[in-house]
Design a protein around this motif. Structure first.
Motif, PDB file in Angstrom:
ATOM      1  N   GLY A 144       0.808  -1.213   0.000  1.00  0.00           N
ATOM      2  CA  GLY A 144       0.000   0.000   0.000  1.00  0.00           C
ATOM      3  C   GLY A 144       0.842   1.265   0.000  1.00  0.00           C
ATOM      4  N   HIS A 145       1.969   1.236   0.718  1.00  0.00           N
ATOM      5  CA  HIS A 145       2.846   2.407   0.786  1.00  0.00           C
ATOM      6  C   HIS A 145       3.491   2.687  -0.575  1.00  0.00           C
ATOM      7  CE1 HIS A 145       5.795   5.264   2.308  1.00  0.00           C
ATOM      8  NE2 HIS A 145       6.750   4.525   1.757  1.00  0.00           N
ATOM      9  N   VAL A 146       4.047   1.631  -1.198  1.00  0.00           N
ATOM     10  CA  VAL A 146       4.730   1.810  -2.483  1.00  0.00           C
ATOM     11  C   VAL A 146       3.728   2.158  -3.583  1.00  0.00           C
ATOM     12  CG1 VAL A 146       6.158   0.676  -4.229  1.00  0.00           C
ATOM     13  CG2 VAL A 146       6.594   0.267  -1.810  1.00  0.00           C
ATOM     14  N   ALA A 147       2.556   1.546  -3.567  1.00  0.00           N
ATOM     15  CA  ALA A 147       1.544   1.809  -4.596  1.00  0.00           C
ATOM     16  C   ALA A 147       1.034   3.240  -4.547  1.00  0.00           C
ATOM     17  CB  ALA A 147       0.383   0.835  -4.436  1.00  0.00           C
ATOM     18  N   GLY A 148       1.153   3.896  -3.396  1.00  0.00           N
ATOM     19  CA  GLY A 148       0.688   5.268  -3.275  1.00  0.00           C
ATOM     20  C   GLY A 148       1.460   6.247  -4.139  1.00  0.00           C
ATOM     21  N   TYR A 149       2.662   5.859  -4.609  1.00  0.00           N
ATOM     22  CA  TYR A 149       3.465   6.725  -5.463  1.00  0.00           C
ATOM     23  C   TYR A 149       3.155   6.540  -6.948  1.00  0.00           C
ATOM     24  CZ  TYR A 149       6.380   7.757  -1.387  1.00  0.00           C
ATOM     25  OH  TYR A 149       6.826   8.170  -0.148  1.00  0.00           O
ATOM     26  N   CYS A 150       2.305   5.582  -7.267  1.00  0.00           N
ATOM     27  CA  CYS A 150       2.086   5.209  -8.665  1.00  0.00           C
ATOM     28  C   CYS A 150       0.767   5.772  -9.182  1.00  0.00           C
ATOM     29  CB  CYS A 150       2.086   3.687  -8.832  1.00  0.00           C
ATOM     30  SG  CYS A 150       3.623   2.890  -8.309  1.00  0.00           S
ATOM     31  N   GLN A 151       0.739   5.983 -10.487  1.00  0.00           N
ATOM     32  CA  GLN A 151      -0.482   6.343 -11.185  1.00  0.00           C
ATOM     33  C   GLN A 151      -0.809   5.211 -12.149  1.00  0.00           C
ATOM     34  OE1 GLN A 151       0.101  10.127 -13.068  1.00  0.00           O
ATOM     35  NE2 GLN A 151       0.468  11.204 -11.132  1.00  0.00           N
ATOM     36  N   PHE A 152      -2.049   4.738 -12.116  1.00  0.00           N
ATOM     37  CA  PHE A 152      -2.386   3.527 -12.857  1.00  0.00           C
ATOM     38  C   PHE A 152      -3.557   3.773 -13.807  1.00  0.00           C
ATOM     39  CE2 PHE A 152      -0.455   2.070  -8.932  1.00  0.00           C
ATOM     40  CZ  PHE A 152       0.488   1.172  -9.405  1.00  0.00           C
ATOM     41  N   PRO A 153      -3.486   3.123 -14.980  1.00  0.00           N
ATOM     42  CA  PRO A 153      -4.648   3.147 -15.873  1.00  0.00           C
ATOM     43  C   PRO A 153      -5.732   2.172 -15.425  1.00  0.00           C
ATOM     44  CG  PRO A 153      -2.882   1.886 -16.856  1.00  0.00           C
ATOM     45  CD  PRO A 153      -2.319   2.477 -15.591  1.00  0.00           C
ATOM     46  N   ILE A 154      -5.390   1.276 -14.495  1.00  0.00           N
ATOM     47  CA  ILE A 154      -6.371   0.347 -13.952  1.00  0.00           C
ATOM     48  C   ILE A 154      -6.549   0.636 -12.467  1.00  0.00           C
ATOM     49  CG2 ILE A 154      -5.873  -1.458 -15.624  1.00  0.00           C
ATOM     50  CD1 ILE A 154      -4.161  -2.847 -13.591  1.00  0.00           C
ATOM     51  N   ASP A 155      -7.547  -0.002 -11.887  1.00  0.00           N
ATOM     52  CA  ASP A 155      -7.895   0.273 -10.497  1.00  0.00           C
ATOM     53  C   ASP A 155      -6.732  -0.044  -9.567  1.00  0.00           C
ATOM     54  OD1 ASP A 155     -10.013   0.882  -8.456  1.00  0.00           O
ATOM     55  OD2 ASP A 155      -9.499  -1.154  -7.854  1.00  0.00           O
ATOM     56  N   LEU A 156      -6.387   0.900  -8.698  1.00  0.00           N
ATOM     57  CA  LEU A 156      -5.252   0.748  -7.797  1.00  0.00           C
ATOM     58  C   LEU A 156      -5.445  -0.407  -6.823  1.00  0.00           C
ATOM     59  CD1 LEU A 156      -2.583   1.686  -6.566  1.00  0.00           C
ATOM     60  CD2 LEU A 156      -3.856   3.387  -5.260  1.00  0.00           C
ATOM     61  N   LYS A 157      -6.651  -0.587  -6.309  1.00  0.00           N
ATOM     62  CA  LYS A 157      -6.894  -1.658  -5.346  1.00  0.00           C
ATOM     63  C   LYS A 157      -6.676  -3.032  -5.980  1.00  0.00           C
ATOM     64  CE  LYS A 157     -10.162   0.842  -2.414  1.00  0.00           C
ATOM     65  NZ  LYS A 157     -11.523   0.842  -1.825  1.00  0.00           N
ATOM     66  N   ARG A 158      -7.067  -3.165  -7.222  1.00  0.00           N
ATOM     67  CA  ARG A 158      -6.868  -4.434  -7.917  1.00  0.00           C
ATOM     68  C   ARG A 158      -5.386  -4.707  -8.134  1.00  0.00           C
ATOM     69  NH1 ARG A 158      -8.860  -5.744 -14.060  1.00  0.00           N
ATOM     70  NH2 ARG A 158      -8.171  -7.903 -14.163  1.00  0.00           N
ATOM     71  N   VAL A 159      -4.627  -3.666  -8.461  1.00  0.00           N
ATOM     72  CA  VAL A 159      -3.180  -3.821  -8.650  1.00  0.00           C
ATOM     73  C   VAL A 159      -2.522  -4.288  -7.360  1.00  0.00           C
ATOM     74  CG1 VAL A 159      -1.038  -2.584  -9.113  1.00  0.00           C
ATOM     75  CG2 VAL A 159      -3.031  -2.180 -10.533  1.00  0.00           C
ATOM     76  N   GLN A 160      -2.906  -3.716  -6.248  1.00  0.00           N
ATOM     77  CA  GLN A 160      -2.336  -4.125  -4.969  1.00  0.00           C
ATOM     78  C   GLN A 160      -2.633  -5.592  -4.681  1.00  0.00           C
ATOM     79  OE1 GLN A 160      -3.481  -1.452  -1.806  1.00  0.00           O
ATOM     80  NE2 GLN A 160      -3.078   0.360  -3.024  1.00  0.00           N
ATOM     81  N   ALA A 161      -3.830  -6.049  -5.020  1.00  0.00           N
ATOM     82  CA  ALA A 161      -4.180  -7.450  -4.818  1.00  0.00           C
ATOM     83  C   ALA A 161      -3.329  -8.362  -5.691  1.00  0.00           C
ATOM     84  CB  ALA A 161      -5.663  -7.672  -5.112  1.00  0.00           C
ATOM     85  N   ILE A 162      -3.060  -7.934  -6.924  1.00  0.00           N
ATOM     86  CA  ILE A 162      -2.234  -8.735  -7.835  1.00  0.00           C
ATOM     87  C   ILE A 162      -0.816  -8.853  -7.300  1.00  0.00           C
ATOM     88  CG2 ILE A 162      -1.210  -8.785 -10.142  1.00  0.00           C
ATOM     89  CD1 ILE A 162      -3.761  -7.469 -11.184  1.00  0.00           C
ATOM     90  N   VAL A 163      -0.251  -7.727  -6.868  1.00  0.00           N
ATOM     91  CA  VAL A 163       1.120  -7.745  -6.348  1.00  0.00           C
ATOM     92  C   VAL A 163       1.207  -8.599  -5.093  1.00  0.00           C
ATOM     93  CG1 VAL A 163       2.990  -6.321  -5.437  1.00  0.00           C
ATOM     94  CG2 VAL A 163       1.613  -5.502  -7.351  1.00  0.00           C
ATOM     95  N   PHE A 164       0.201  -8.502  -4.234  1.00  0.00           N
ATOM     96  CA  PHE A 164       0.194  -9.302  -3.007  1.00  0.00           C
ATOM     97  C   PHE A 164       0.167 -10.790  -3.335  1.00  0.00           C
ATOM     98  CE2 PHE A 164      -2.033 -11.520   0.418  1.00  0.00           C
ATOM     99  CZ  PHE A 164      -1.313 -11.109   1.520  1.00  0.00           C
ATOM    100  N   SER A 165      -0.676 -11.187  -4.276  1.00  0.00           N
ATOM    101  CA  SER A 165      -0.800 -12.606  -4.631  1.00  0.00           C
ATOM    102  C   SER A 165       0.463 -13.125  -5.297  1.00  0.00           C
ATOM    103  CB  SER A 165      -2.008 -12.806  -5.554  1.00  0.00           C
ATOM    104  OG  SER A 165      -3.206 -12.375  -4.937  1.00  0.00           O
ATOM    105  N   MET A 166       1.015 -12.355  -6.223  1.00  0.00           N
ATOM    106  CA  MET A 166       2.193 -12.807  -6.969  1.00  0.00           C
ATOM    107  C   MET A 166       3.467 -12.773  -6.126  1.00  0.00           C
ATOM    108  SD  MET A 166       1.505 -10.997 -10.670  1.00  0.00           S
ATOM    109  CE  MET A 166       3.086 -11.575 -11.288  1.00  0.00           C
ATOM    110  N   GLY A 167       3.505 -11.889  -5.147  1.00  0.00           N
ATOM    111  CA  GLY A 167       4.725 -11.727  -4.366  1.00  0.00           C
ATOM    112  C   GLY A 167       4.765 -12.510  -3.082  1.00  0.00           C
ATOM    113  N   PHE A 168       3.708 -13.281  -2.788  1.00  0.00           N
ATOM    114  CA  PHE A 168       3.696 -13.997  -1.513  1.00  0.00           C
ATOM    115  C   PHE A 168       4.789 -15.051  -1.509  1.00  0.00           C
ATOM    116  CE2 PHE A 168       1.974 -16.046   2.218  1.00  0.00           C
ATOM    117  CZ  PHE A 168       1.412 -14.975   2.900  1.00  0.00           C
ATOM    118  N   ARG A 169       5.488 -15.173  -0.392  1.00  0.00           N
ATOM    119  CA  ARG A 169       6.698 -15.990  -0.327  1.00  0.00           C
ATOM    120  C   ARG A 169       6.396 -17.490  -0.361  1.00  0.00           C
ATOM    121  NH1 ARG A 169      11.959 -15.407   1.054  1.00  0.00           N
ATOM    122  NH2 ARG A 169      12.992 -17.145   2.107  1.00  0.00           N
ATOM    123  N   ASP A 170       5.395 -17.933   0.361  1.00  0.00           N
ATOM    124  CA  ASP A 170       5.085 -19.360   0.449  1.00  0.00           C
ATOM    125  C   ASP A 170       4.499 -19.849  -0.881  1.00  0.00           C
ATOM    126  OD1 ASP A 170       3.058 -21.690   1.111  1.00  0.00           O
ATOM    127  OD2 ASP A 170       4.490 -21.624   2.779  1.00  0.00           O
TER     128      ASP A 170
END
Length: 277
Positions: A114-140
């Motif tokens: 959420g902190h890093v995404a706050g610096y970005c401007q997106f053509p798609i919904d910001l909340k959806r982008v955060q969900a994608i990054v969370f899912s793809m970046g999970f360690r386990d």
């Protein structure tokens, strides 16, 4: 009436922390109802580190920032030096390269996104982008494979699922470490046709070689082997090596010849005893 000041937020020159520090400092001014420019300036200098003060002195042409530069000028110089305008391509790369670090909880990882995404401007919904990054970046790996099965509209549902799976994994490890594996778990379990159905294979029967029953229930346990003439198995799984005469003759004739030899060997011995004076 001037209220007593709470613990003042300190800014040490880290550019990423400047927006958060500025929000805290502005709140402190409003809470304490500080209105005079001199008091604001004094409060500002108390909330920044010596490194930041040296920067202000430098950009203000070596003036005495405590007496010769007003509050608004100091705030302007702070903003120009520490509030950076993000380069969007670099911020995109930074966001999508985020990965959960060892020891970092799911909640902490979500907060970082959420902190890093706050610096970005997106053509798609910001909340959806955060969900994608969370899912793809999970360690386990196991949890990540579950998260990427669904396109979440926001990060919160993905976070809830991740925490549930984490709790389930911890509980599974705790319970599985206190009980021995049973015979069903140790059997060879195979997937059938990708349908999710499973079949469990029994150990191979030594009497006939099949795997759909045990040796105790084998229908050949009373059968005589045609290879070694022993009871309890068939020739297909026989491990004995018969002699040449046994290989040429059926087991029934072998038993008859064997019993006949014993009778013939006994007769000469008896006749010899009668002929002796």
């Amino acid at each position: 009436m001037t209220l007593p000041l709470p613990a003042l937020p300190q800014f040490d020159g880290n550019e990423e922390d400047f927006p958060a520090w500025l929000a805290q400092f502005s709140s402190a001014l409003q809470y304490a109802k500080v209105e005079k420019p001199e008091e604001k300036r004094n409060l500002l200098l108390m909330c920044i580190s010596q490194r930041v003060v040296r920067t202000l002195i430098s950009v203000c042409n070596q003036k005495n920032v405590a007496t010769e530069v007003d509050f608004d000028e100091l705030m302007l110089q702070l903003t120009l030096n520490y509030r950076t305008t993000p380069i969007q391509l670099a911020e995109y790369n930074r966001l999508f390269s985020l990965r959960q670090q060892p020891g970092q909880s799911a909640r902490e990882f979500a907060s970082q996104i959420g902190h890093v995404a706050g610096y970005c401007q997106f053509p798609i919904d910001l909340k959806r982008v955060q969900a994608i990054v969370f899912s793809m970046g999970f360690r386990d790996d196991n949890i990540r494979s579950q998260l990427i099965q669904k396109d979440y509209k926001s990060m919160e549902p993905a976070l809830q699922l991740a925490r549930q799976l984490e709790s389930l994994g911890i509980e599974t490890k705790r319970t599985s470490g206190n009980r021995p594996a049973n015979s069903t778990e140790l059997a060879d379990v195979k997937r059938v046709g990708g349908t999710g159905a499973t079949t469990t294979t029994s150990p191979q029967c030594y009497r006939c070689g099949r795997t759909n029953h045990t040796a105790a229930n084998c229908r050949f346990k009373e059968e005589y082997c045609r290879n070694c003439d022993k009871k309890g198995h068939i020739a297909a799984v026989c491990r004995s090596t018969p002699n040449q005469q046994q290989q040429k003759q059926p087991p029934t004739q072998q038993r008859q010849q064997s019993s006949g030899k014993k009778r013939n060997n006994q007769q000469p011995h008896k006749s010899h005893q009668r002929s002796t004076p």
